[in-house]
Design a protein around this motif. Structure first.
Motif, short mmCIF file in Angstrom:
data_model
loop_
_atom_site.label_atom_id
_atom_site.label_comp_id
_atom_site.label_asym_id
_atom_site.label_seq_id
_atom_site.Cartn_x
_atom_site.Cartn_y
_atom_site.Cartn_z
N SER A 85 0.70 -7.58 -1.59
CA SER A 85 1.33 -6.27 -1.46
C SER A 85 0.61 -5.28 -2.37
O SER A 85 0.10 -5.65 -3.43
CB SER A 85 2.81 -6.33 -1.85
OG SER A 85 2.97 -6.50 -3.25
N PHE A 86 0.57 -4.02 -1.96
CA PHE A 86 -0.04 -2.99 -2.78
C PHE A 86 0.79 -2.73 -4.03
O PHE A 86 0.27 -2.32 -5.06
CB PHE A 86 -0.23 -1.69 -1.98
CG PHE A 86 -1.30 -1.79 -0.94
CD1 PHE A 86 -2.64 -1.77 -1.31
CD2 PHE A 86 -0.99 -1.93 0.41
CE1 PHE A 86 -3.65 -1.88 -0.36
CE2 PHE A 86 -1.98 -2.04 1.37
CZ PHE A 86 -3.32 -2.01 0.99
N GLU A 87 2.10 -2.97 -3.92
CA GLU A 87 2.97 -2.76 -5.08
C GLU A 87 2.60 -3.70 -6.22
O GLU A 87 2.51 -3.29 -7.37
CB GLU A 87 4.43 -2.98 -4.67
CG GLU A 87 5.41 -2.72 -5.80
CD GLU A 87 6.86 -2.97 -5.38
OE1 GLU A 87 7.75 -2.80 -6.21
OE2 GLU A 87 7.09 -3.34 -4.20
N GLU A 88 2.39 -4.96 -5.89
CA GLU A 88 1.96 -5.93 -6.90
C GLU A 88 0.52 -5.70 -7.31
O GLU A 88 0.15 -5.87 -8.48
CB GLU A 88 2.12 -7.35 -6.34
CG GLU A 88 1.67 -8.45 -7.31
CD GLU A 88 1.67 -9.84 -6.68
OE1 GLU A 88 1.83 -10.82 -7.44
OE2 GLU A 88 1.51 -9.94 -5.45
N GLY A 89 -0.31 -5.31 -6.35
CA GLY A 89 -1.75 -5.20 -6.57
C GLY A 89 -2.43 -6.36 -5.86
O GLY A 89 -2.04 -7.52 -6.08
N TRP B 231 -3.78 -8.99 -8.11
CA TRP B 231 -2.74 -9.79 -8.76
C TRP B 231 -2.12 -10.79 -7.79
O TRP B 231 -1.69 -11.88 -8.20
CB TRP B 231 -1.67 -8.89 -9.36
CG TRP B 231 -2.16 -8.24 -10.63
CD1 TRP B 231 -2.64 -6.98 -10.77
CD2 TRP B 231 -2.26 -8.88 -11.90
NE1 TRP B 231 -3.04 -6.77 -12.08
CE2 TRP B 231 -2.81 -7.92 -12.80
CE3 TRP B 231 -1.95 -10.14 -12.40
CZ2 TRP B 231 -3.06 -8.19 -14.14
CZ3 TRP B 231 -2.19 -10.42 -13.74
CH2 TRP B 231 -2.74 -9.46 -14.59
#
Length: 492
Positions: free
Chosen positions: A419-423, A426
């Motif tokens: 996810s882009f939120e997590e990266g 990551w």
């Protein structure tokens, strides 16, 4: 290495610092402190040998000598062997994010010569003691480098015939008359190992182990082949008959032509693999764990006729297999060795690695081709392996994400729940940390979320490799805490 742990891949050259390249100075100690805050127990580096043409740490003038570029010049300033003004008139590079090997070759070596000249007034006896202790490799190396300087840096294969033979009268005469030049190289090795051991002890005191890296082969232009030609496949003029490389693969359609001389394994077996025993013993004197590059070459290696334009035409030739490692165990006992087993592997290679008991490597970047099954996918791992997001020869994760085909990226996204939120970086790191692999190593570039600009090496290319350096402000407490939290979560 059976205890579950994790660490960071970060070469010395990539550390920040004021002198053009990462070294054994403050930047290295700060990195150890960062590893400690991030709860990491392993620091993996690339080979520490002295580099030549192409600047690759995998092509060294000696399998035993250390790289003078890594010597911390602050020690010489403190001891009065150098003056601050000299570092101004002999600059070492003006870009803190890139290594300029050309200027280092010219100016750092000149600074070391000035330091040596002044130091000889006080440390002559210490150098003599060091030389006698390490003479079984240091004599050949110092003599080789002195002769190389005498011949303007050209390859030893282009020296006059009387200097190609280490046992010739001409070489002995040269050794007698050029002790001062030889001891300049002894001086460099003395300070290299003195500073390195101090840094390693600092890491070990914080329960951080150093994972070293040794190439399977030595460079053609090296003191190893010059001083030990009987254990290499060379002709009567000492020219290598065949050289090493890799056949065509995903990295290169024409293969990889490394050009390293091939060992004469039959001759090595007859003398009990003495050179290899000496090399591995020396490696474990300066590292806690040793990764051996291109491990499959001990089972069979790609042998190419010397002078070939590429590595397309060659043949697989059998290596020493377990005979070498049985002898290593007999002479040195049980050792923490990592087998770099990437690339084309046969059942025989798998059998060799299983028989040694050494952990092999898993690289997440290789896992996500939806058209075929892959043993790089984490659910296929067994515990006795080392997982990486990528190695020094791969793109960074963010570079991979940018350049990989859509199908692979979609597969990786679903498998790792990216996810882009997590990266995205990551998500890959989480995938590696959560695997059953006993050891997890992440390149520093991936923790920092860097792209193509931070790639360390592109195989089969020259130029723009090995030059990346980390920003001085990169090692934040926030990043350390984030890594520490992940480490605790997954029991590493």
């Amino acid at each position: 290495m059976k205890k579950r742990s994790s660490g960071i891949l970060m070469h010395i050259s990539s550390l920040p610092g004021p002198y053009g390249i990462g070294d054994f100075g403050r930047g290295a100690y700060d990195f150890v402190d960062f590893l400690d805050r991030a709860k990491q127990k392993e620091w993996q580096i690339l080979p520490l040998g002295i580099t030549g043409y192409g600047d690759s740490p995998y092509q060294n003038f000696s399998a035993f000598a250390g790289n003078p570029y890594f010597i911390d010049l602050n020690e010489f300033l403190e001891q009065g062997y150098l003056e601050k003004e000299e570092l101004v008139i002999l600059p070492l590079g003006d870009d803190p994010l890139k290594v300029d090997y050309g200027i280092l070759y010219k100016n750092k070596m000149e600074l070391l010569r000035r330091a040596h000249k002044r130091a000889m007034r006080t440390i002559g006896p210490e150098l003599r003691t060091f030389y006698e202790k390490e003479k079984n490799w240091l004599r050949d190396y110092a003599l080789f480098m002195a002769l190389k300087a005498e011949h303007k840096g050209i390859s030893w294969l282009k020296w006059p015939d009387e200097y190609k033979d280490i046992n010739s009268d001409k070489v002995r005469e040269f050794e007698k008359n050029h002790e001062k030049e030889m001891f300049f190289h002894v001086f460099i090795q003395y300070y290299f190992f003195k500073q390195w051991r101090k840094l390693k002890n600092y890491a070990n005191d914080k329960n951080i182990r150093i994972i070293g890296d040794i190439p399977i082969y030595v460079a053609e232009d090296s003191s190893d082949i010059w001083g030990n030609r009987e254990i290499f496949k060379v002709d009567r003029n000492f020219v290598p008959i065949t050289v090493a490389g890799c056949p065509p693969d995903a990295f290169s359609l024409t293969g990889q032509l490394w050009g390293n001389p091939i060992y004469n394994w039959e001759a090595m077996e007859k003398d009990g693999y003495k050179w290899w025993i000496k090399r591995i013993r020396a490696s474990f004197e300066i590292y806690d764990v040793v990764r051996i590059d291109h491990f499959r070459g001990f089972e069979a290696f790609w042998e190419i006729k010397n002078g070939s334009e590429n590595a397309v035409i060659g043949k697989w030739t059998k290596g020493p297999n377990m005979k070498l490692f049985d002898k290593v165990k007999e002479e040195l006992g049980e050792l923490d060795i990592i087998a770099e087993d990437l690339g084309f592997l046969t059942e025989e290679v798998h059998e060799l690695i299983e028989n040694t008991g050494y952990p092999g490597m898993k690289v997440l970047q290789f896992a996500f081709d939806p058209r075929e099954e892959s043993d790089y996918l984490p659910h296929t791992y067994h515990r006795n392996c080392v997982v990486y997001t990528g190695t020094h020869d791969n793109e960074t994760i963010m570079g991979w994400v940018k350049n990989v085909n859509a199908e692979d990226l979609i597969f990786a996204g679903k498998y790792l729940k990216l996810s882009f939120e997590e990266g995205l970086n990551w998500g890959f790191i989480r995938g590696a940390f959560s695997s059953v692999a006993d050891l997890c190593i992440i390149p520093m570039q991936d923790f920092l979320g860097l792209g193509e600009e931070a790639r360390m090496n592109t195989p089969s290319t020259l130029g723009n490799n090995w030059i990346w350096r980390m920003r001085e402000d990169a090692l934040t407490d926030v990043l350390a805490a984030k890594i520490a939290k992940l480490t605790k979560m997954y029991g590493r």
